[in-house]
Design a protein around this motif. Structure first.
Motif, PDB file in Angstrom:
ATOM      1  N   ALA A 185      18.662  -3.906  25.854  1.00 38.28           N
ATOM      2  CA  ALA A 185      17.850  -5.132  25.831  1.00 38.28           C
ATOM      3  C   ALA A 185      17.992  -5.901  27.139  1.00 38.28           C
ATOM      4  O   ALA A 185      17.007  -6.405  27.690  1.00 38.28           O
ATOM      5  N   THR A 186      19.235  -5.988  27.640  1.00 40.65           N
ATOM      6  CA  THR A 186      19.469  -6.692  28.908  1.00 40.65           C
ATOM      7  C   THR A 186      18.706  -6.013  30.035  1.00 40.65           C
ATOM      8  O   THR A 186      18.042  -6.664  30.857  1.00 40.65           O
ATOM      9  N   ARG A 187      18.777  -4.692  30.064  1.00 38.41           N
ATOM     10  CA  ARG A 187      18.090  -3.927  31.105  1.00 38.41           C
ATOM     11  C   ARG A 187      16.571  -4.125  30.996  1.00 38.41           C
ATOM     12  O   ARG A 187      15.875  -4.327  31.982  1.00 38.41           O
ATOM     13  N   ALA A 188      16.073  -4.112  29.763  1.00 34.16           N
ATOM     14  CA  ALA A 188      14.636  -4.269  29.544  1.00 34.16           C
ATOM     15  C   ALA A 188      14.157  -5.649  29.988  1.00 34.16           C
ATOM     16  O   ALA A 188      13.116  -5.784  30.625  1.00 34.16           O
ATOM     17  N   MET A 189      14.935  -6.680  29.657  1.00 36.17           N
ATOM     18  CA  MET A 189      14.529  -8.045  29.998  1.00 36.17           C
ATOM     19  C   MET A 189      14.512  -8.264  31.506  1.00 36.17           C
ATOM     20  O   MET A 189      13.730  -9.048  32.028  1.00 36.17           O
ATOM     21  N   GLN A 190      15.407  -7.565  32.217  1.00 41.29           N
ATOM     22  CA  GLN A 190      15.454  -7.720  33.670  1.00 41.29           C
ATOM     23  C   GLN A 190      14.294  -7.002  34.348  1.00 41.29           C
ATOM     24  O   GLN A 190      13.924  -7.322  35.465  1.00 41.29           O
ATOM     25  N   SER A 191      13.703  -6.027  33.641  1.00 46.62           N
ATOM     26  CA  SER A 191      12.717  -5.166  34.282  1.00 46.62           C
ATOM     27  C   SER A 191      11.283  -5.648  34.080  1.00 46.62           C
ATOM     28  O   SER A 191      10.365  -5.109  34.665  1.00 46.62           O
ATOM     29  N   PHE A 192      11.083  -6.617  33.219  1.00 48.90           N
ATOM     30  CA  PHE A 192       9.708  -7.077  33.016  1.00 48.90           C
ATOM     31  C   PHE A 192       9.668  -8.554  32.657  1.00 48.90           C
ATOM     32  O   PHE A 192      10.697  -9.165  32.373  1.00 48.90           O
ATOM     33  N   GLU A 193       8.453  -9.092  32.741  1.00 47.31           N
ATOM     34  CA  GLU A 193       8.275 -10.494  32.339  1.00 47.31           C
ATOM     35  C   GLU A 193       8.600 -10.584  30.844  1.00 47.31           C
ATOM     36  O   GLU A 193       8.173  -9.753  30.056  1.00 47.31           O
ATOM     37  N   PHE A 194       9.379 -11.578  30.465  1.00 46.35           N
ATOM     38  CA  PHE A 194       9.840 -11.609  29.073  1.00 46.35           C
ATOM     39  C   PHE A 194       9.731 -13.024  28.526  1.00 46.35           C
ATOM     40  O   PHE A 194      10.316 -13.954  29.074  1.00 46.35           O
ATOM     41  N   ASN A 195       8.970 -13.163  27.467  1.00 43.16           N
ATOM     42  CA  ASN A 195       8.876 -14.443  26.779  1.00 43.16           C
ATOM     43  C   ASN A 195       9.890 -14.492  25.644  1.00 43.16           C
ATOM     44  O   ASN A 195      10.291 -13.453  25.121  1.00 43.16           O
ATOM     45  N   LEU A 196      10.282 -15.701  25.275  1.00 44.99           N
ATOM     46  CA  LEU A 196      11.221 -15.853  24.167  1.00 44.99           C
ATOM     47  C   LEU A 196      10.602 -15.282  22.900  1.00 44.99           C
ATOM     48  O   LEU A 196       9.476 -15.620  22.545  1.00 44.99           O
ATOM     49  N   PRO A 197      11.320 -14.379  22.178  1.00 44.54           N
ATOM     50  CA  PRO A 197      10.752 -13.791  20.955  1.00 44.54           C
ATOM     51  C   PRO A 197      10.489 -14.865  19.906  1.00 44.54           C
ATOM     52  O   PRO A 197      11.126 -15.925  19.901  1.00 44.54           O
ATOM     53  N   PRO A 198       9.553 -14.622  19.002  1.00 44.41           N
ATOM     54  CA  PRO A 198       9.321 -15.565  17.896  1.00 44.41           C
ATOM     55  C   PRO A 198      10.609 -15.758  17.108  1.00 44.41           C
ATOM     56  O   PRO A 198      11.416 -14.835  16.973  1.00 44.41           O
ATOM     57  N   LYS A 199      10.782 -16.966  16.588  1.00 46.70           N
ATOM     58  CA  LYS A 199      12.016 -17.280  15.860  1.00 46.70           C
ATOM     59  C   LYS A 199      12.220 -16.331  14.684  1.00 46.70           C
ATOM     60  O   LYS A 199      13.342 -15.933  14.383  1.00 46.70           O
ATOM     61  N   GLU A 200      11.118 -15.950  14.019  1.00 46.47           N
ATOM     62  CA  GLU A 200      11.239 -15.065  12.859  1.00 46.47           C
ATOM     63  C   GLU A 200      11.871 -13.726  13.244  1.00 46.47           C
ATOM     64  O   GLU A 200      12.703 -13.187  12.514  1.00 46.47           O
ATOM     65  N   PHE A 201      11.484 -13.192  14.392  1.00 47.30           N
ATOM     66  CA  PHE A 201      12.067 -11.932  14.838  1.00 47.30           C
ATOM     67  C   PHE A 201      13.540 -12.103  15.179  1.00 47.30           C
ATOM     68  O   PHE A 201      14.350 -11.197  14.970  1.00 47.30           O
ATOM     69  N   MET A 202      13.890 -13.271  15.726  1.00 47.60           N
ATOM     70  CA  MET A 202      15.291 -13.504  16.054  1.00 47.60           C
ATOM     71  C   MET A 202      16.137 -13.623  14.792  1.00 47.60           C
ATOM     72  O   MET A 202      17.267 -13.144  14.735  1.00 47.60           O
ATOM     73  N   PHE A 203      15.588 -14.251  13.743  1.00 50.74           N
ATOM     74  CA  PHE A 203      16.301 -14.315  12.465  1.00 50.74           C
ATOM     75  C   PHE A 203      16.561 -12.910  11.919  1.00 50.74           C
ATOM     76  O   PHE A 203      17.672 -12.579  11.509  1.00 50.74           O
ATOM     77  N   ILE A 204      15.502 -12.098  11.914  1.00 50.34           N
ATOM     78  CA  ILE A 204      15.631 -10.750  11.358  1.00 50.34           C
ATOM     79  C   ILE A 204      16.597  -9.912  12.194  1.00 50.34           C
ATOM     80  O   ILE A 204      17.456  -9.212  11.656  1.00 50.34           O
ATOM     81  N   SER A 205      16.465 -10.003  13.531  1.00 51.31           N
ATOM     82  CA  SER A 205      17.339  -9.188  14.380  1.00 51.31           C
ATOM     83  C   SER A 205      18.794  -9.597  14.218  1.00 51.31           C
ATOM     84  O   SER A 205      19.690  -8.748  14.190  1.00 51.31           O
ATOM     85  N   ARG A 206      19.048 -10.901  14.085  1.00 51.32           N
ATOM     86  CA  ARG A 206      20.428 -11.371  13.892  1.00 51.32           C
ATOM     87  C   ARG A 206      20.980 -10.881  12.555  1.00 51.32           C
ATOM     88  O   ARG A 206      22.165 -10.528  12.454  1.00 51.32           O
ATOM     89  N   LYS A 207      20.144 -10.866  11.530  1.00 50.40           N
ATOM     90  CA  LYS A 207      20.600 -10.386  10.221  1.00 50.40           C
ATOM     91  C   LYS A 207      20.939  -8.895  10.300  1.00 50.40           C
ATOM     92  O   LYS A 207      21.938  -8.439   9.741  1.00 50.40           O
ATOM     93  N   PHE A 208      20.108  -8.148  11.028  1.00 47.30           N
ATOM     94  CA  PHE A 208      20.387  -6.722  11.204  1.00 47.30           C
ATOM     95  C   PHE A 208      21.693  -6.515  11.975  1.00 47.30           C
ATOM     96  O   PHE A 208      22.500  -5.653  11.622  1.00 47.30           O
ATOM     97  N   ILE A 209      21.906  -7.310  13.017  1.00 45.18           N
ATOM     98  CA  ILE A 209      23.141  -7.181  13.793  1.00 45.18           C
ATOM     99  C   ILE A 209      24.349  -7.488  12.923  1.00 45.18           C
ATOM    100  O   ILE A 209      25.380  -6.813  12.990  1.00 45.18           O
TER     101      ILE A 209
END
Length: 464
Positions: free
Chosen positions: A417-441
């Motif tokens: 993810a760090t590598r991907a974010m450095q390689s392209f323009e990156f907007n803050l993900p929607p909050k809903e995706f961040m909730f789901i990704s944190r739950k998965f983590i």
């Protein structure tokens, strides 16, 4: 909030009251802001004659010190200030400097307890004479930033219950705490003030106001109780409406051990795998069946009741339903498509599944392809081993089950993810995706701790 009875609280520091008045909290945070401001000015002056490299290293070390001081001062306040810090630590990695995120991660609920006379007075205000119907242990079995938990017996029936008692004044202090916290970050100059930060503070405000509404939590708990009552792998506390209020939750006492307890490590591998499978299956049902998820990945929200009867499964005790988030149909359709593409390990299908959601649609084709590759890695444990040649052989057992302890999935995802974010323009993900990704983590970490092996076919096929 854990009520693991293997952790006594009788020797913890006890305090008589919380700084919940606006004046007290403003004074405390103003003092912290002033000290940070002085230090920042001193650091700037003393670093004037250093070369650029030395100044960068010095500033980074100074930021680390400042962040740790900030976290230590916030930790003294309890209430929603601590909860705000915890939420920013969990969800703010895209908007906060890493030094701040690391420091805020040290904020925990293991702080001083509120003294029994103060708690008793709070209960008397809430229950009146009905308080005499309960025999309450004055030593809490759990503490958190917003409440503490006491065991009790309903005298007339002998029913064993727990009382989740909200600290007096914390609900009323949420808005002012948020304003103070935001001002502290602004004055201290350690976090850039952006629209993303503003949006996250609004989200945290909504979450906190929902979390302190115990009437809403009671309804949600009853909903999950009904859903899971026929599955022997899960225990949801039963709400006792007789003694529940907007700031007080009474429910059945459900004993168990912490998910990081040595007791679980002594269980057979198959039993630990069954617990892990149950933990991740409940998350799948939350997203793909019920459309609402408990978003707090804290280990303290789970206990395990170890079975003493052969043929009866170990049970996962689900404790806290305050941080519940509902998801709209569009997002659930997208999530379902991502899961299906991940199961088949199909990059083109993953790109197609991302279509129809503004966050993904705004990306260039190259960026969308890179994000799809990231999702393919994230869904590795849910992929069909027969169609995913990218799973290293040491991550599967002889039955084709995923070996979590060997996966190092969290660190691999972070690196990618760090590598991907450095390689392209990156907007803050929607909050809903961040909730789901944190739950998965959180779930990934739990299964790694348990060293579970999970069957992707059992997990995913019901939702294909």
């Amino acid at each position: 909030m854990s009520n693991d009875t293997s952790k006594p609280f009788s020797n913890k520091q006890s305090i008589d009251n919380l700084k919940t008045s606006g004046f007290e909290r403003r004074m405390s945070i103003a003092k912290t802001s002033l000290n940070i401001g002085r230090r920042w000015a001193g650091n700037s002056v003393s670093g004037m004659f250093l070369n650029k490299e030395a100044r960068t290293a010095r500033n980074q070390a100074f930021m680390e010190t400042q962040a740790n001081y900030l976290a230590a001062e916030l930790g003294k306040l309890k209430g929603s200030v601590v909860k705000i810090g915890q939420m920013l630590a969990i969800y703010g990695e895209h908007i906060l400097p890493p030094e701040i995120t690391r420091a805020l991660q040290t904020l925990n609920d293991d702080t001083a307890t509120l003294s029994w006379p103060t708690i008793e007075l709070t209960l008397r205000d809430l229950l009146g004479e009905r308080l005499n119907e309960l025999d309450i242990d004055p030593v809490p079995i759990g503490t958190a930033s917003l409440a503490q938990v006491h065991r009790a017996t309903v005298i007339a029936t002998g029913e064993q219950v727990v009382l989740k008692i909200q600290y007096p004044g914390v609900a009323d202090a949420i808005n002012s705490d948020l304003a103070l916290f935001k001002r502290l970050l602004k004055v201290s100059n350690i976090v850039p003030q952006t629209r993303s930060l503003d949006a996250w503070f609004e989200e945290i405000r909504d979450l906190l106001h929902h979390e302190v509404d115990y009437e809403a939590e009671a309804v949600t708990t009853e909903r999950f109780y009904d859903r899971l009552s026929n599955d022997p792998r899960y225990v949801v506390p039963k709400i006792n409406r007789e003694y529940s209020k907007k700031r007080l939750l009474c429910m059945s006492y459900e004993p168990g051990v912490s998910v990081v307890s040595d007791v679980l490590q002594q269980l057979s591998h198959e039993r630990r795998s069954a617990i892990g499978q149950a933990a991740i299956e409940i998350m799948m049902q939350e997203i793909f069946v019920w459309g609402e998820m408990q978003t707090d990945p804290n280990f303290g929200n789970y206990l395990v009741r170890v079975s003493t009867n052969e043929g009866e499964p170990d049970k996962l005790v689900l404790l806290d339903f305050g941080a519940i988030r509902q998801f709209d149909e569009n997002l659930l359709t997208i999530a379902h498509g991502l899961l299906k593409a991940g199961y088949h390990h199909d990059h083109d299908a993953m790109v197609l599944a991302m279509t129809g959601y503004d966050f993904f649609d705004s990306m260039s084709n190259k960026v969308r392809s890179d994000v799809a590759s990231l999702f393919l890695l994230a869904t590795e444990p849910f992929s069909n081993p027969a169609t995913n040649p990218d799973i290293p052989s040491d991550r599967l057992d002889e039955k084709g089950r995923y070996i979590w302890a060997n996966s190092k999935l969290h660190s691999r995802l972070s690196t990618a993810a760090t590598r991907a974010m450095q390689s392209f323009e990156f907007n803050l993900p929607p909050k809903e995706f961040m909730f789901i990704s944190r739950k998965f983590i959180g779930a990934y970490t739990l299964l790694t701790v348990l060293n579970s092996y999970t069957d992707s076919n059992k997990l995913v096929r019901p939702y294909l």
